[in-house]
Design a protein around this motif. Structure first.
Motif, PDB file in Angstrom:
ATOM      1  N   LEU A 107      78.859 117.656  48.719  1.00 56.07           N
ATOM      2  CA  LEU A 107      80.017 119.045  48.157  1.00 56.07           C
ATOM      3  C   LEU A 107      79.385 119.571  47.137  1.00 56.07           C
ATOM      4  O   LEU A 107      80.021 121.079  46.423  1.00 56.07           O
ATOM      5  CB  LEU A 107      81.107 117.738  48.006  1.00 56.07           C
ATOM      6  N   ARG A 108      78.766 119.012  45.798  1.00 52.47           N
ATOM      7  CA  ARG A 108      78.449 119.916  44.841  1.00 52.47           C
ATOM      8  C   ARG A 108      77.500 120.861  44.573  1.00 52.47           C
ATOM      9  O   ARG A 108      77.952 122.467  44.775  1.00 52.47           O
ATOM     10  CB  ARG A 108      77.967 118.693  43.363  1.00 52.47           C
ATOM     11  N   ALA A 131      87.775 115.077  44.886  1.00 56.54           N
ATOM     12  CA  ALA A 131      88.082 115.437  45.949  1.00 56.54           C
ATOM     13  C   ALA A 131      88.075 114.527  46.530  1.00 56.54           C
ATOM     14  O   ALA A 131      88.516 115.182  48.163  1.00 56.54           O
ATOM     15  CB  ALA A 131      87.287 116.938  46.269  1.00 56.54           C
ATOM     16  N   LEU A 132      87.031 114.361  47.775  1.00 56.40           N
ATOM     17  CA  LEU A 132      86.824 113.489  48.769  1.00 56.40           C
ATOM     18  C   LEU A 132      87.117 112.573  48.495  1.00 56.40           C
ATOM     19  O   LEU A 132      87.751 111.784  50.393  1.00 56.40           O
ATOM     20  CB  LEU A 132      84.803 113.155  48.273  1.00 56.40           C
ATOM     21  N   GLU A 133      87.850 111.758  48.098  1.00 58.31           N
ATOM     22  CA  GLU A 133      88.751 110.876  48.109  1.00 58.31           C
ATOM     23  C   GLU A 133      89.968 110.945  48.465  1.00 58.31           C
ATOM     24  O   GLU A 133      90.700 110.746  49.076  1.00 58.31           O
ATOM     25  CB  GLU A 133      88.471 109.677  46.719  1.00 58.31           C
ATOM     26  N   GLY A 146      87.000 111.398  52.780  1.00 58.15           N
ATOM     27  CA  GLY A 146      85.530 111.573  53.037  1.00 58.15           C
ATOM     28  C   GLY A 146      84.876 113.439  53.654  1.00 58.15           C
ATOM     29  O   GLY A 146      84.068 113.059  54.369  1.00 58.15           O
ATOM     30  N   ASP A 147      86.834 113.685  54.199  1.00 56.36           N
ATOM     31  CA  ASP A 147      85.725 114.877  55.098  1.00 56.36           C
ATOM     32  C   ASP A 147      85.479 116.290  54.081  1.00 56.36           C
ATOM     33  O   ASP A 147      86.156 116.600  53.428  1.00 56.36           O
ATOM     34  CB  ASP A 147      87.274 115.676  55.670  1.00 56.36           C
ATOM     35  N   ILE A 182      90.078 122.363  48.834  1.00 55.46           N
ATOM     36  CA  ILE A 182      90.992 121.158  47.919  1.00 55.46           C
ATOM     37  C   ILE A 182      90.676 121.497  46.912  1.00 55.46           C
ATOM     38  O   ILE A 182      90.555 122.213  45.719  1.00 55.46           O
ATOM     39  CB  ILE A 182      90.636 119.685  47.905  1.00 55.46           C
ATOM     40  N   LEU A 183      88.918 121.496  46.349  1.00 53.92           N
ATOM     41  CA  LEU A 183      88.787 121.822  45.506  1.00 53.92           C
ATOM     42  C   LEU A 183      88.487 123.622  44.341  1.00 53.92           C
ATOM     43  O   LEU A 183      89.004 124.270  44.047  1.00 53.92           O
ATOM     44  CB  LEU A 183      86.621 121.557  45.730  1.00 53.92           C
TER      45      LEU A 183
END
Length: 216
Positions: free
Chosen positions: A11-12, A25-27, A31-32, A39-40
């Motif tokens: 993701l980063r 954001a993953l939480e 996990g999607d 979200i970010l």
């Protein structure tokens, strides 16, 4: 939910956001990765979101002509500096987008460009379809909205699946390039020509030919 380090790293790399922000954001997205990236962006934490307001007037007008000259595309893609506009990475991205347009035949760059009258017409068609299928009136509207999303995915470039990686949207590809190149990048406009378009002719699926060529 707990997220693994590999997902945070991925993701980063896609968004350019901080490790902790990616983890949170993953939480939140259970996990999607796609939802976490959105979200970010919504929170202004991704590289794409941070750079979105920066002026991009350099770039390139890329062309793609399908074998035999039967499909032609011109697309304008902007970046912030002439230096980036001349890099191989930026040019490759522009080429991929031109081929995407040739193969997938979008009508608009993004959903905000779809005329309201076109949306209302499509909404009416989808509503009648649902009613003709015998669906209860109380769920028809929800069905229409869901099917309208499919319309955007078909005709809006940014929401189409990328022809070289169908698991990725064009918008995700763009965000990745923003994160790795480090400048705001925008797909401004395009035009697509298909030989004999609008004329009565023998049916040929040139778009399928383009996609077959891409996958070679």
């Amino acid at each position: 939910m707990a997220v693994n380090a590999a997902s945070v790293k991925e993701l980063r790399e896609k968004t350019g956001a901080g490790m902790l922000d990616c983890k949170k954001a993953l939480e939140e997205a259970n996990g999607d990765l796609t939802k976490a990236a959105e979200i970010l962006r919504e929170k202004g934490l991704s590289a794409a979101a941070n750079k979105a307001g920066r002026i991009a007037t350099e770039g390139v007008v890329e062309s793609y002509i399908h074998a035999g000259g039967r499909i032609g595309v011109l697309v304008e893609i902007n970046c912030e500096t002439d230096f980036v506009g001349k890099t191989d990475q930026f040019r490759e991205f522009a080429r991929d987008i031109a081929m995407q347009i040739a193969a997938a035949s979008p009508l608009y760059v993004r959903r905000e460009e779809v005329p309201q009258e076109a949306i209302e017409k499509e909404r009416e068609i989808l509503k009648n379809q649902a009613l003709n299928e015998g669906k209860p009136a109380n769920i028809v509207e929800k069905m229409v909205e869901g099917r309208l999303s499919k319309y955007y995915e078909e005709f809006c470039l940014m929401e189409q699946s990328f022809i070289k990686d169908p698991d990725k949207k064009v918008s995700q590809l763009l965000n990745e390039k923003v994160a790795t190149i480090g400048e705001n990048i925008t797909i401004r406009r395009f035009v697509r020509f298909e030989l004999g378009e609008g004329l009565e002719k023998k049916q040929e699926n040139f778009a399928e030919e383009v996609m077959a060529q891409v996958k070679k």
